[in-house]
Each structure stands twice: as C-alpha cells, then as structure tokens.
Design a protein around this motif. Structure first.
Motif, PDB file in Angstrom:
ATOM      1  N   ASN A   6       0.842  -1.110   0.090  1.00 36.75           N
ATOM      2  CA  ASN A   6      -0.008   0.051   0.044  1.00 36.75           C
ATOM      3  C   ASN A   6       0.944   1.291   0.050  1.00 36.75           C
ATOM      4  OD1 ASN A   6      -2.999   0.949   0.367  1.00 36.75           O
ATOM      5  ND2 ASN A   6      -2.057   2.152   2.082  1.00 36.75           N
ATOM      6  N   ASP A   7       1.795   1.358   0.908  1.00 38.90           N
ATOM      7  CA  ASP A   7       2.915   2.215   0.802  1.00 38.90           C
ATOM      8  C   ASP A   7       3.490   2.588  -0.554  1.00 38.90           C
ATOM      9  OD1 ASP A   7       2.381   2.386   3.458  1.00 38.90           O
ATOM     10  OD2 ASP A   7       4.276   2.210   4.144  1.00 38.90           O
ATOM     11  N   ARG A   8       3.952   1.475  -1.407  1.00 38.35           N
ATOM     12  CA  ARG A   8       4.515   1.636  -2.395  1.00 38.35           C
ATOM     13  C   ARG A   8       3.633   2.087  -3.490  1.00 38.35           C
ATOM     14  NH1 ARG A   8       6.669  -3.437  -1.319  1.00 38.35           N
ATOM     15  NH2 ARG A   8       5.062  -4.473  -2.890  1.00 38.35           N
ATOM     16  N   ALA A   9       2.408   1.819  -3.360  1.00 37.58           N
ATOM     17  CA  ALA A   9       1.113   2.436  -4.376  1.00 37.58           C
ATOM     18  C   ALA A   9       1.103   3.644  -4.177  1.00 37.58           C
ATOM     19  CB  ALA A   9       0.030   1.409  -4.113  1.00 37.58           C
ATOM     20  N   ILE A  10       0.902   4.179  -3.109  1.00 39.19           N
ATOM     21  CA  ILE A  10       0.695   5.824  -2.753  1.00 39.19           C
ATOM     22  C   ILE A  10       2.106   6.600  -2.942  1.00 39.19           C
ATOM     23  CG2 ILE A  10       0.370   7.254  -0.898  1.00 39.19           C
ATOM     24  CD1 ILE A  10      -1.537   5.370   0.464  1.00 39.19           C
ATOM     25  N   GLY A 125      -2.583   7.730   4.567  1.00 40.17           N
ATOM     26  CA  GLY A 125      -2.425   6.164   3.928  1.00 40.17           C
ATOM     27  C   GLY A 125      -1.287   5.412   4.089  1.00 40.17           C
ATOM     28  N   VAL A 126      -0.233   6.105   4.550  1.00 38.36           N
ATOM     29  CA  VAL A 126       1.415   5.540   4.564  1.00 38.36           C
ATOM     30  C   VAL A 126       1.784   5.299   6.107  1.00 38.36           C
ATOM     31  CG1 VAL A 126       3.776   6.053   4.091  1.00 38.36           C
ATOM     32  CG2 VAL A 126       1.795   6.608   2.407  1.00 38.36           C
ATOM     33  N   GLU A 127       2.166   4.212   6.260  1.00 37.90           N
ATOM     34  CA  GLU A 127       2.879   4.007   7.217  1.00 37.90           C
ATOM     35  C   GLU A 127       4.369   4.279   7.621  1.00 37.90           C
ATOM     36  OE1 GLU A 127       2.620  -0.576   8.314  1.00 37.90           O
ATOM     37  OE2 GLU A 127       0.296  -0.574   7.991  1.00 37.90           O
ATOM     38  N   LEU A 176      -4.789   8.839 -16.140  1.00 35.54           N
ATOM     39  CA  LEU A 176      -5.314   7.408 -16.516  1.00 35.54           C
ATOM     40  C   LEU A 176      -4.667   6.302 -15.557  1.00 35.54           C
ATOM     41  CD1 LEU A 176      -5.066   7.514 -20.420  1.00 35.54           C
ATOM     42  CD2 LEU A 176      -7.003   7.937 -19.148  1.00 35.54           C
ATOM     43  N   TYR A 177      -3.514   6.668 -15.329  1.00 32.38           N
ATOM     44  CA  TYR A 177      -2.699   5.819 -14.257  1.00 32.38           C
ATOM     45  C   TYR A 177      -3.281   5.783 -12.826  1.00 32.38           C
ATOM     46  CZ  TYR A 177       0.605   4.847 -10.520  1.00 32.38           C
ATOM     47  OH  TYR A 177       1.205   4.401  -9.091  1.00 32.38           O
ATOM     48  N   GLY A 178      -3.634   7.258 -12.494  1.00 33.22           N
ATOM     49  CA  GLY A 178      -4.294   7.343 -11.149  1.00 33.22           C
ATOM     50  C   GLY A 178      -5.799   6.456 -10.986  1.00 33.22           C
ATOM     51  N   LEU A 179      -6.393   6.797 -12.114  1.00 35.36           N
ATOM     52  CA  LEU A 179      -7.825   6.234 -12.163  1.00 35.36           C
ATOM     53  C   LEU A 179      -7.769   4.917 -11.794  1.00 35.36           C
ATOM     54  CD1 LEU A 179      -9.316   8.015 -15.308  1.00 35.36           C
ATOM     55  CD2 LEU A 179     -10.126   8.299 -12.828  1.00 35.36           C
ATOM     56  N   SER A 180      -6.842   4.097 -12.191  1.00 36.35           N
ATOM     57  CA  SER A 180      -6.725   2.632 -12.036  1.00 36.35           C
ATOM     58  C   SER A 180      -6.011   2.194 -10.768  1.00 36.35           C
ATOM     59  CB  SER A 180      -6.202   1.890 -13.191  1.00 36.35           C
ATOM     60  OG  SER A 180      -4.796   2.292 -13.457  1.00 36.35           O
ATOM     61  N   ALA A 181      -5.229   3.387 -10.138  1.00 38.99           N
ATOM     62  CA  ALA A 181      -4.330   2.987  -8.851  1.00 38.99           C
ATOM     63  C   ALA A 181      -5.181   2.497  -7.960  1.00 38.99           C
ATOM     64  CB  ALA A 181      -3.749   4.176  -8.435  1.00 38.99           C
ATOM     65  N   ASP A 182      -4.698   1.550  -7.084  1.00 38.23           N
ATOM     66  CA  ASP A 182      -5.187   0.968  -6.073  1.00 38.23           C
ATOM     67  C   ASP A 182      -4.601   0.925  -4.776  1.00 38.23           C
ATOM     68  OD1 ASP A 182      -7.178  -0.809  -4.482  1.00 38.23           O
ATOM     69  OD2 ASP A 182      -6.587  -2.463  -5.369  1.00 38.23           O
ATOM     70  N   PHE A 183      -5.236   1.560  -3.788  1.00 40.33           N
ATOM     71  CA  PHE A 183      -4.489   1.613  -2.379  1.00 40.33           C
ATOM     72  C   PHE A 183      -5.518   2.051  -1.333  1.00 40.33           C
ATOM     73  CE2 PHE A 183      -3.638   5.311  -4.750  1.00 40.33           C
ATOM     74  CZ  PHE A 183      -4.392   6.441  -3.922  1.00 40.33           C
ATOM     75  N   ASP A 184      -5.216   1.817  -0.052  1.00 36.62           N
ATOM     76  CA  ASP A 184      -6.123   2.268   0.971  1.00 36.62           C
ATOM     77  C   ASP A 184      -5.758   3.636   1.321  1.00 36.62           C
ATOM     78  OD1 ASP A 184      -7.341   2.789   3.262  1.00 36.62           O
ATOM     79  OD2 ASP A 184      -6.883   0.843   4.388  1.00 36.62           O
TER      80      ASP A 184
END
Length: 413
Positions: A6-10, A125-127, A176-184
């Motif tokens: 999740n940290d990597r995605a954000i 969102g990040v630890e 477009l990448y942001g629309l598909s980005a998946d994170f908490d």
C-alpha cells in the motif's frame, strides 16, 4: 525498512503527481521567452499574465485542503493531473495573450490542489511516512529540473505549440494511471490519530483557528515565507529571459552544430539541478542550525548574490555559470529551514492549517513578484530588478532576526 504494497502504491501515485506539478510549473518560464517574441506585448503585461496563472497555485491551497477532505485525495489528484494536462492543451491552441492567460489560470487552479491533497494522502495512507515524504520530495525536484530541460530542448526543433502538447502527454497518462491506482488512503490513519487535529468543521471554526494561529509566532513565519516566495518566484520566472539578453551568452557558441540553442535555458536547468543538492544540504543542516539562524544566513547570501548578478554577468560565461549555480543552491537550501520553522513555531494541533497558509504565502503571495518583476524589467534597467530582489532578501533576513529575538520558545515541543 522496506515499504509495504500500500505504501508503494501511494508513493508511486504521489511521486508522479508531485513531479508533474513542478514539470509544468518550471516549464512556463521557458515558454515566456518564446511568447515575448511571438506576441507584440510588453514584458510588464506578460508578467501580469503569468502572475495570474501562478497566483491560484498558492491561493487554492486552503480550499484544496477542504476539497480533499470532502471528495477524497485520490479523486482530487486525478483532477489535478487531468486539469494541468488540459490547460497545456489550451495553451497549445492559444492565438492571443488572452488565450495564454486563460490557459495559465486553468493550470494554476488545477495545480493548486495537489500539495494539500498529496501530503494529506501520504499522512493518512502511509505507514512509513518519513521515507515516502523523502521520495515525494525527490520526485518534485526531478520534475523541477526535467520540465524546463525538456521544454528548452524540444523548442530547438519544434514550434512552441507542439511542445506544449508534448508536455501535456505525461499528465494525460498519469491521470489515466491514477484512475486505476489501487490503495487504501487511510491505512496509516490509526498511527496518527493522536497526532493530528480535526479539520475545521465550519467557516467560523476555520476563522477561529486562523486567528489563533496568526496570534502566535507563525504570523512572522508566514511573512518570512511570503518574502521567500517573492524572491523565489521572481528569480525562476525571469531568469531565462534575462540570460537570453546577456551579451556573453548571446555570442556564445556551444559548438554542437545545432541552431536555435539558447545557452541560458540550460544554465537555468543547471541551476535547478544544483538546487536539489541545496535542498538536501539544507535539510541536513536543520538538525544542527535553528530555523531562524539558518533563514537569516541564507537570506543574506541570496541578497549578496542578487546584488552581484549584473557585475558578474559582464565578466564572461564561466563566472556567470558559477554564480547561477550558487544561486540555485541557496534558493532551494532555504526551503527546509522555513518548513522546519513552521513545525517549531506552531503547536501540533495547528500544523495542518499552518502548512496550508505556508503554501498560500510561498506560491500565492509570492507570485506578486512576477507582476512586479515584469514592470521593473519593462520600465527600468536590469540593475533595478536585481536590486529589488536583494532588498526583498534583506527584509526577509530582518524578519527572521525578529523571529530569533522575540520567539525563542518552541510551542511544538
């Protein structure tokens, strides 16, 4: 410690956004040189137009934070990326200074929401927040350097309209990448609940919190940051145009066999690259030097460098390159000190609001120097422009001296 998924995605999402905000921001002064030749208007009028574009970048920081809380950080950052790309497409279609003004204003509005949204996303969102904040800053510096480098290089071969389109492409793909980005976006919230205050629930709460904040030492810090913004924006906006008119560079042949190369553009890019080192060294120095003392010292150095610019520019290319590099180093070295000053001179419960006002001062009020600088360059000799910048830096040093003498306590510790 390695980052979790999740940290990597954000981190990837916010680093992309931060890099592109500054990619667009620092390419605009390169276009300014071309626009001044393309459109039959004074540098003063164009300065006012560019200021209208940069002003919303800072002014929108406070409402941007409110919108991020209401509509979500991811959604707002995607809007930012798409809006910045779209605004450069508007610029590409511009056939008058009014259309240029529209495109720049749209860019400023879209870009303004990034910093409150991006920093909020990382904080909730990040630890491993410290690590991601570091990566986030590096990405911003990369964008600062790459934007003008790519713009200047493409302008050698293509018309500025095509270059504006080319610069918009990464923003489109990033959206477009942001629309598909998946994170908490709240995965790290449990760790900071005790450290973070609630956002003002109403306008009256916001005004009450603001009054309390400006009744403290932060009022002085805010004015210091505004003066730093005046110096920062004045230098970065007009330096490409100023360098183009310097005789030593106008007659300089880099020997690359390419027509249309403007050495001043690449000196400007070099200044920004060296600024990365300045920001790093400044950040490290905040562990050893108190914020007020660091700000005083660097403002005095910047005042001296501004005063030396004109005489040094007459001594040849090499001394000018060295001077620009030193300016770039200290121009960015001061930023960690005022960021630290916000943390030192504000209580934790007012920290989020204080950083919102900090961006308002840096990018909002600081953009006034674009209009002022355009007037000075259009009406007076270049010596007056750099003399004014030197005076701005000395006033900033004086304000930091007030901060040092009158506010020795640290309410945050």
């Amino acid at each position: 410690m390695s980052l979790n998924a999740n940290d990597r995605a954000i981190a990837g999402f916010t680093m992309t956004g931060h890099a592109l905000v500054h990619w667009f921001e620092t390419s605009i002064p390169i276009f300014l040189v071309v626009w001044l030749a393309e459109f039959d208007v004074s540098v003063g009028l164009f300065g006012l137009i560019v200021a209208l574009g940069y002003a919303p970048f800072g002014i929108g920081a406070l409402p941007g934070g409110v919108l991020a809380d209401r509509y979500g950080t991811k959604r707002l950052i995607v809007f930012c990326l798409a809006g910045m790309a779209g605004s450069f497409l508007v610029l590409a279609l511009a056939s008058s200074i009014y259309a240029i003004a529209l495109g720049l204003i749209l860019w400023g509005i879209a870009a303004s929401v990034y910093h409150p949204a991006g920093l909020s996303l990382i904080s909730t969102g990040v630890e491993e927040r410290g690590t991601v904040f570091a990566y986030h800053g590096i990405a911003g510096n990369i964008g600062i350097a790459l934007g003008p480098f790519v713009a200047a290089t493409l302008l050698i071969f293509y018309q500025w309209e095509y270059v504006a389109v080319a610069l918009s492409v990464p923003g489109i793909f990033a959206a477009l990448y942001g629309l598909s980005a998946d994170f908490d976006p709240v995965a790290g919230a449990d760790e900071i609940d005790d450290e973070t205050d609630e956002q003002p629930a109403s306008l009256s709460d916001l005004l009450s919190s603001s009054r309390a904040l400006f009744a403290s030492a932060f009022a002085v810090v805010f004015v210091i940051v505004s003066f730093e913004g005046l110096f920062y924006r004045g230098v970065l906006t007009y330096l490409p145009e100023i360098l183009q008119d310097i005789d030593a560079l106008a007659n300089f042949d880099p020997g690359l066999g390419l027509e249309g190369i403007n050495p001043g553009d690449y000196i400007y890019v070099g200044l920004l690259v060296i600024g990365m080192a300045g920001q790093y060294v400044g950040g490290k120095a905040t562990d050893r030097v108190t914020p007020a003392r660091g700000i005083i010292g660097i403002f005095v150095v910047l005042a001296t460098l501004a005063a030396l610019f004109v005489p040094v520019s007459k001594r040849g290319v090499a001394p000018l390159v060295v001077l620009c590099g030193v300016i770039g180093f200290f121009l960015f070295a001061i930023q960690p000190f005022y960021q630290e000053a916000v943390a030192v001179y504000t209580p934790p419960e007012g920290r989020g609001l204080s950083y919102g006002y900090t961006y308002l001062g840096e990018f909002g009020f600081g953009s006034a120097s674009i209009a002022i600088g355009g007037f000075l360059l259009g009406s007076f000799d270049i010596v007056v422009f750099f003399g004014t910048l030197s005076a701005v830096a000395l006033i900033g040093a004086g304000l930091a001296t007030v901060l040092l003498i009158q506010y020795r306590g640290s309410p945050s510790r």
